[in-house]
Design a protein around this motif. Structure first.
Motif, PDB file in Angstrom:
ATOM      1  N   HIS A  29       0.825  -1.204   0.000  1.00 57.86           N
ATOM      2  CA  HIS A  29       0.000   0.000   0.000  1.00 57.86           C
ATOM      3  C   HIS A  29       0.858   1.252   0.000  1.00 57.86           C
ATOM      4  CE1 HIS A  29      -3.862  -2.018   1.743  1.00 57.86           C
ATOM      5  NE2 HIS A  29      -3.653  -2.301   0.464  1.00 57.86           N
ATOM      6  N   GLU A  30       0.364   2.270  -0.737  1.00 56.68           N
ATOM      7  CA  GLU A  30       1.072   3.540  -0.803  1.00 56.68           C
ATOM      8  C   GLU A  30       0.934   4.349   0.488  1.00 56.68           C
ATOM      9  OE1 GLU A  30       2.947   3.082  -4.214  1.00 56.68           O
ATOM     10  OE2 GLU A  30       3.038   4.958  -3.071  1.00 56.68           O
ATOM     11  N   TYR A  31      -0.276   4.345   1.070  1.00 61.09           N
ATOM     12  CA  TYR A  31      -0.592   5.280   2.143  1.00 61.09           C
ATOM     13  C   TYR A  31      -0.638   4.570   3.491  1.00 61.09           C
ATOM     14  CZ  TYR A  31      -2.428   7.412  -2.112  1.00 61.09           C
ATOM     15  OH  TYR A  31      -2.575   7.884  -3.401  1.00 61.09           O
ATOM     16  N   VAL A  50       1.954   9.558   2.422  1.00 62.79           N
ATOM     17  CA  VAL A  50       1.417   9.230   1.099  1.00 62.79           C
ATOM     18  C   VAL A  50       2.450   8.513   0.239  1.00 62.79           C
ATOM     19  CG1 VAL A  50      -0.300  11.056   1.171  1.00 62.79           C
ATOM     20  CG2 VAL A  50       1.935  11.519   0.138  1.00 62.79           C
ATOM     21  N   GLY A  51       3.581   8.161   0.832  1.00 66.22           N
ATOM     22  CA  GLY A  51       4.579   7.414   0.091  1.00 66.22           C
ATOM     23  C   GLY A  51       5.880   7.344   0.865  1.00 66.22           C
ATOM     24  N   ALA A  95      -4.509   1.406  -0.246  1.00 72.85           N
ATOM     25  CA  ALA A  95      -3.953   1.430  -1.595  1.00 72.85           C
ATOM     26  C   ALA A  95      -4.342   2.734  -2.278  1.00 72.85           C
ATOM     27  CB  ALA A  95      -4.487   0.246  -2.393  1.00 72.85           C
ATOM     28  N   GLN A  96      -3.729   2.987  -3.415  1.00 72.75           N
ATOM     29  CA  GLN A  96      -4.130   4.142  -4.211  1.00 72.75           C
ATOM     30  C   GLN A  96      -5.547   3.935  -4.719  1.00 72.75           C
ATOM     31  OE1 GLN A  96      -1.078   4.312  -7.259  1.00 72.75           O
ATOM     32  NE2 GLN A  96      -0.191   6.124  -6.294  1.00 72.75           N
ATOM     33  N   ASP A  97      -6.301   5.038  -4.792  1.00 70.72           N
ATOM     34  CA  ASP A  97      -7.614   4.975  -5.423  1.00 70.72           C
ATOM     35  C   ASP A  97      -7.402   4.843  -6.931  1.00 70.72           C
ATOM     36  OD1 ASP A  97      -8.771   7.453  -3.136  1.00 70.72           O
ATOM     37  OD2 ASP A  97      -9.265   5.319  -3.147  1.00 70.72           O
ATOM     38  N   ARG A  98      -7.927   3.789  -7.490  1.00 73.94           N
ATOM     39  CA  ARG A  98      -7.827   3.629  -8.947  1.00 73.94           C
ATOM     40  C   ARG A  98      -9.239   3.401  -9.483  1.00 73.94           C
ATOM     41  NH1 ARG A  98      -2.733   0.802  -7.831  1.00 73.94           N
ATOM     42  NH2 ARG A  98      -1.061   2.118  -8.617  1.00 73.94           N
ATOM     43  N   SER A 102     -10.719   3.482  -2.067  1.00 80.56           N
ATOM     44  CA  SER A 102      -9.812   2.530  -1.445  1.00 80.56           C
ATOM     45  C   SER A 102      -9.916   2.669   0.070  1.00 80.56           C
ATOM     46  CB  SER A 102      -8.381   2.814  -1.909  1.00 80.56           C
ATOM     47  OG  SER A 102      -7.484   1.929  -1.292  1.00 80.56           O
TER      48      SER A 102
ATOM     49  N   ASN B  91     -12.451  11.063   3.252  1.00 79.11           N
ATOM     50  CA  ASN B  91     -11.188  11.480   2.651  1.00 79.11           C
ATOM     51  C   ASN B  91     -11.360  12.955   2.277  1.00 79.11           C
ATOM     52  OD1 ASN B  91      -8.965  12.038   1.065  1.00 79.11           O
ATOM     53  ND2 ASN B  91      -9.141  10.198  -0.188  1.00 79.11           N
ATOM     54  N   ASN B  95      -5.566  12.530   0.566  1.00 82.10           N
ATOM     55  CA  ASN B  95      -5.520  11.266   1.309  1.00 82.10           C
ATOM     56  C   ASN B  95      -5.527  11.454   2.820  1.00 82.10           C
ATOM     57  OD1 ASN B  95      -5.306   9.317  -0.987  1.00 82.10           O
ATOM     58  ND2 ASN B  95      -3.552  10.645  -1.424  1.00 82.10           N
TER      59      ASN B  95
END
Lengths: 115, 109
Positions: A29-31, A50-51, A95-98, A102, B91, B95
């Motif tokens: 997961h990114e976040y 956030v990363g 995870a990133q919202d795609r 998420s 959100n 984020n």
């Protein structure tokens, strides 16, 4: 697949002591997020990331520091613990919202008492 | 004003009742919304995401009203096992994920 793992599960500190809470996730997961929850209250955001290599303040950041040196780990530090930091601490990742929302995935929590 | 507000309850309802919770948010740029369930001394668990068109999962229905900046959760045919605290999550952008204080529900026989 362990998900989100927090260590330790319990800890008692004396005022002025320092400690680090570790959060590890194996979902790539990114976040990642640190929250605290006090009795009868919802979760309040302390810091988030956030990363890898990035951190940001949440709504209650004072008295805490964080680091995200590796993507899978997010550390929460208390440099000089105070009784007001007695709480349950939850770590979460997402995870990133795609194209879809998420959600947050939580660890089991760390119960910290500062005397 | 808090970013995310919920009626703390408690809501005490009989089995089989329908109960609804609302959650308001202050940031109009908020992007995504969720309902979580938390049992005593446990971590929150995802109940459902909330989509603009509304969505349903069994006895649970979630709605989003962007104009009035609130989300809702409807539980039909309440079960004893639905007793828990229900938390809304927003959100607010970048984020930054914020929780409401939670609404406590007790379903009684």
């Amino acid at each position: 697949n362990a998900g989100v793992t927090q260590t330790p599960k319990f800890r008692v500190l004396k005022t002025g002591q320092s400690m680090t809470l570790l959060c590890a996730q194996d979902m790539n997961h990114e976040y990642m997020y640190w929250y605290r929850q006090d009795p009868g209250m919802g979760l309040r955001l302390i810091h988030y990331s956030v990363g890898e290599g990035t951190t940001a303040k949440g709504e209650v950041p004072d008295g805490y520091n964080v680091s995200r040196l590796k993507k899978q780990n997010f550390l929460l530090g208390l440099e000089s613990a105070a009784p007001s930091q007695t709480s349950v601490y939850f770590c979460a990742s997402r995870a990133q919202d795609r194209g879809r929302n998420s959600p947050l995935h939580f660890g089991n929590g760390t119960r910290l008492t500062v005397t | 004003r808090k970013e995310v507000e919920q009626d703390p309850g408690p809501f005490n309802v009989p089995e089989g009742a329908t109960v609804a919770f609302n959650c308001t948010y202050s940031n109009s740029a908020s992007q995504s919304f969720f309902w979580y369930r938390q049992d005593c001394r446990k971590e929150p668990k995802l109940l459902m995401s909330v989509y603009s068109s509304g969505n349903e999962d069994g006895r649970f229905t979630a709605q989003l009203n962007r104009a009035s900046q609130y989300i809702s959760l409807l539980i039909r045919d309440s079960k004893l096992s639905d007793s828990a605290t229900y938390l809304c999550v927003v959100n607010r952008g970048n984020n930054d994920m914020r929780f409401g204080a939670g609404t406590r529900l007790t379903v009684k026989p």
